[in-house]
Scaffold this motif. Structure first.
Motif, PDB file in Angstrom:
ATOM      1  N   THR A  79       0.391  -4.136   2.569  1.00  0.00           N
ATOM      2  CA  THR A  79       0.966  -2.820   2.321  1.00  0.00           C
ATOM      3  C   THR A  79       1.701  -2.290   3.542  1.00  0.00           C
ATOM      4  N   ALA A 132      -3.637  -1.138  -2.115  1.00  0.00           N
ATOM      5  CA  ALA A 132      -2.858   0.114  -2.100  1.00  0.00           C
ATOM      6  C   ALA A 132      -3.629   1.264  -1.467  1.00  0.00           C
ATOM      7  N   LEU A 135      -2.012   2.682   1.675  1.00  0.00           N
ATOM      8  CA  LEU A 135      -0.790   3.470   1.656  1.00  0.00           C
ATOM      9  C   LEU A 135      -1.098   4.915   2.044  1.00  0.00           C
ATOM     10  N   LEU A 140       3.125   7.052  -0.742  1.00  0.00           N
ATOM     11  CA  LEU A 140       2.876   7.251  -2.169  1.00  0.00           C
ATOM     12  C   LEU A 140       3.879   8.240  -2.757  1.00  0.00           C
ATOM     13  N   GLU A 141       4.171   9.269  -2.006  1.00  0.00           N
ATOM     14  CA  GLU A 141       5.161  10.241  -2.485  1.00  0.00           C
ATOM     15  C   GLU A 141       6.544   9.607  -2.566  1.00  0.00           C
ATOM     16  N   ARG A 144       6.695   7.744  -5.736  1.00  0.00           N
ATOM     17  CA  ARG A 144       6.907   8.662  -6.859  1.00  0.00           C
ATOM     18  C   ARG A 144       8.376   9.050  -6.974  1.00  0.00           C
ATOM     19  N   LEU A 160      -0.557  -0.051  -8.912  1.00  0.00           N
ATOM     20  CA  LEU A 160      -1.288   0.051  -7.654  1.00  0.00           C
ATOM     21  C   LEU A 160      -2.705  -0.486  -7.855  1.00  0.00           C
ATOM     22  N   LEU A 166      -8.535   4.615  -2.836  1.00  0.00           N
ATOM     23  CA  LEU A 166      -7.260   4.928  -3.481  1.00  0.00           C
ATOM     24  C   LEU A 166      -7.431   6.069  -4.479  1.00  0.00           C
ATOM     25  N   LEU A 170      -5.476   9.662  -4.346  1.00  0.00           N
ATOM     26  CA  LEU A 170      -4.643  10.149  -5.450  1.00  0.00           C
ATOM     27  C   LEU A 170      -5.168  11.458  -6.040  1.00  0.00           C
ATOM     28  N   LEU A 175      -0.954  15.175  -3.937  1.00  0.00           N
ATOM     29  CA  LEU A 175      -0.396  14.084  -4.744  1.00  0.00           C
ATOM     30  C   LEU A 175      -0.552  14.358  -6.243  1.00  0.00           C
ATOM     31  N   PHE A 178       2.138  12.816  -8.351  1.00  0.00           N
ATOM     32  CA  PHE A 178       1.947  11.370  -8.509  1.00  0.00           C
ATOM     33  C   PHE A 178       0.884  11.102  -9.575  1.00  0.00           C
TER      34      PHE A 178
END
Length: 277
Positions: A79, A132, A135, A140-141, A144, A160, A166, A170, A175, A178
């Motif tokens: 990653t 993931a 990340l 992550l953004e 998206r 992911l 993770l 999220l 987020l 996302f």
């Protein structure tokens, strides 16, 4: 090493994520269905989580062997970290040329053009990111934002795969947008004791071995000590078979499993005294 001794075609308990050895417990079957559903039904974001060694990567590699030819699919196993240019990673993952010295805008245009060309030819681009959980929120953004190119049709799909961290990432309020785009998700639990027994049978039978080479009492202790995590089952079962071979035993009994566990606790790198307080 012990394969010939036990009449195995190959070693049954390698820790490599080999899709040929995939054991589909009920939970693994559901996770695979979620992955396939995400791909076939054009889900924007699919998320699969699980403990270290739970079989996530093996599932992904199985998926890679069964995808439709119209899909352009790439797997990122390493990653990107903060400071890395995500778009360069993506272009390289799909074997696309990276514009020399290109700005972020130029790299974005190169990636968008690749996605649009694939769509114009009747295909779709599917990006799978393993590990993931590494990340950061800004990456992550950025993913998206890349999905915004799907405004007219589903051209780019993202999968992911990561450890439980993770899910926690999220779930952050930062987020939320996302998370709202995740249409397919699943968490892989540990194997139950009965599933550990079936897992051992599956692995041994796949290499042409006799499942009786590991006794029922030995299996119960392996299930307990591995806590139902496939990678830990593999490590423990492999060492037990090596001990049985070294002692010219016809099978792995409870005594050998106890000896392996005792030796790991006494002489292994991860002895209790080395663990953080």
């Amino acid at each position: 090493m012990y394969a010939d001794y036990f009449n195995f075609r190959e070693m049954p308990f390698s820790i490599l994520p080999d899709p040929r050895f995939l054991y589909l417990s009920r939970a693994h079957s559901m996770a695979l269905s979620m992955l396939e559903y995400g791909v076939l039904n054009q889900a924007g974001f699919t998320v699969v989580t699980g403990e270290i060694g739970s079989g996530k990567t093996t599932l992904v590699r199985h998926l890679l062997h069964s995808v439709d030819e119209d899909l352009r699919i790439a797997l990122l196993s390493h990653t990107p970290r903060g400071g890395d240019n995500l778009l360069e990673w993506l272009l390289l993952a799909f074997d696309q040329p990276v514009p020399a010295g290109g700005s972020s805008a130029v790299l974005y245009r190169a990636f968008r053009d690749f996605v649009e060309r694939t769509s114009d030819m009747g295909g779709r681009v599917v990006l799978i990111i393993d590990e993931a959980q590494n990340l950061d929120p800004s990456t992550l953004e950025e993913l998206r934002m890349l999905s915004n190119m799907n405004a007219g049709s589903m051209m780019l799909q993202l999968i992911l795969v990561g450890q439980p961290e993770l899910s926690r990432t999220l779930s952050s309020p930062h987020l939320l947008q996302f998370a709202q785009r995740v249409s397919s998700d699943f968490h892989l639990p540990r194997l139950r004791p009965s599933e550990v027994n079936d897992y051992l049978d599956h692995r041994l039978e796949f290499v042409g071995g006799d499942p009786g080479v590991i006794s029922p009492r030995a299996r119960r202790l392996i299930a307990e000590k591995s806590e139902g995590i496939p990678r830990q089952i593999n490590i423990l079962a492999d060492r037990c078979l090596a001990y049985a071979y070294g002692r010219a035993e016809p099978c792995v009994g409870l005594r050998i499993v106890r000896e392996v566990i005792r030796d790991r606790e006494r002489h292994g790198v991860f002895r209790p005294e080395f663990q953080p307080a």
